[in-house]
Design a protein around this motif. Sequence first.
Motif, PDB file in Angstrom:
ATOM      1  N   UNK A  51      45.292  48.737  41.174  1.00 39.01           N
ATOM      2  CA  UNK A  51      44.290  48.321  42.178  1.00 39.01           C
ATOM      3  C   UNK A  51      44.042  46.812  42.123  1.00 39.01           C
ATOM      4  N   UNK A  52      45.006  46.079  41.630  1.00 44.38           N
ATOM      5  CA  UNK A  52      44.757  44.680  41.325  1.00 44.38           C
ATOM      6  C   UNK A  52      45.484  43.687  42.218  1.00 44.38           C
ATOM      7  N   UNK A  53      46.279  44.141  43.153  1.00 47.33           N
ATOM      8  CA  UNK A  53      47.119  43.192  43.880  1.00 47.33           C
ATOM      9  C   UNK A  53      46.925  43.214  45.390  1.00 47.33           C
ATOM     10  N   UNK A  54      45.786  43.674  45.851  1.00 44.39           N
ATOM     11  CA  UNK A  54      45.591  43.735  47.305  1.00 44.39           C
ATOM     12  C   UNK A  54      45.120  42.409  47.897  1.00 44.39           C
ATOM     13  N   UNK A  55      44.757  41.457  47.061  1.00 44.92           N
ATOM     14  CA  UNK A  55      44.377  40.136  47.541  1.00 44.92           C
ATOM     15  C   UNK A  55      42.965  40.032  48.094  1.00 44.92           C
ATOM     16  N   UNK A  56      42.199  41.105  48.001  1.00 43.45           N
ATOM     17  CA  UNK A  56      40.825  41.094  48.518  1.00 43.45           C
ATOM     18  C   UNK A  56      39.885  40.584  47.436  1.00 43.45           C
ATOM     19  N   UNK A  57      38.931  39.764  47.834  1.00 39.60           N
ATOM     20  CA  UNK A  57      37.910  39.272  46.897  1.00 39.60           C
ATOM     21  C   UNK A  57      36.718  40.222  46.965  1.00 39.60           C
ATOM     22  N   UNK A  58      36.456  40.877  45.843  1.00 38.28           N
ATOM     23  CA  UNK A  58      35.409  41.894  45.784  1.00 38.28           C
ATOM     24  C   UNK A  58      34.123  41.324  45.205  1.00 38.28           C
ATOM     25  N   UNK A  59      33.046  42.104  45.345  1.00 36.78           N
ATOM     26  CA  UNK A  59      31.752  41.724  44.772  1.00 36.78           C
ATOM     27  C   UNK A  59      31.833  41.794  43.249  1.00 36.78           C
ATOM     28  N   UNK A  60      30.823  41.236  42.588  1.00 33.94           N
ATOM     29  CA  UNK A  60      30.828  41.147  41.121  1.00 33.94           C
ATOM     30  C   UNK A  60      30.933  42.516  40.452  1.00 33.94           C
ATOM     31  N   UNK A  61      30.248  43.510  40.975  1.00 32.76           N
ATOM     32  CA  UNK A  61      30.261  44.846  40.371  1.00 32.76           C
ATOM     33  C   UNK A  61      31.674  45.453  40.415  1.00 32.76           C
TER      34      UNK A  61
END
Length: 170
Positions: free
Chosen positions: A126-136
């Motif tokens: 789940x680490x290479x989709x390039x999306x910047x997620x929230x801190x949680x």
Amino acid sequence: MFYVVTGGSGSGKSAYAEELIIRSGSGPRIYIATMYPYDEESHKRIARHRQMRAKKEFETVECYTDLASAQIPEGANVLLECMSNLTANELFRPEGARKDVSLSIMKGIRHLLDSCKNLIVVTNEIFSDGIRYDDETRNYQRILGDINVWMASISDHVTEIVYGIPLIFK
């Protein structure tokens, strides 16, 4: 033997892991299911998966948190699916470890390795989709990544499934 099988959603990693267990030889086949049934759709999905696994002679053990307390017959062939769900449950469910997620899960994996003949853990890439997620969410990804790295370091085999094709790393 300890196998780690990873891959993206719909990659074929579950079918690959089940086939590894089926070919692993004698002994009970235990499927540790970690998906918490939170709605009607998830209950239906779980029922469908149980039915599919029953034909393959799996006994299902539901374990949403506290993997170290799972009761597994000595010498069993165990398939844990999936580490991503277990990590989320430990992090976000009220009964989960919450703060010591990595330590709790590592203790659980050690418990399984001490009692079973073969352990196969399915986890998600789940680490290479390039999306910047929230801190949680980033914290969840960091914890899952740490667990995946640790499992890979102590496992006998690591395989990533990409479009149904196994890429063997270890």
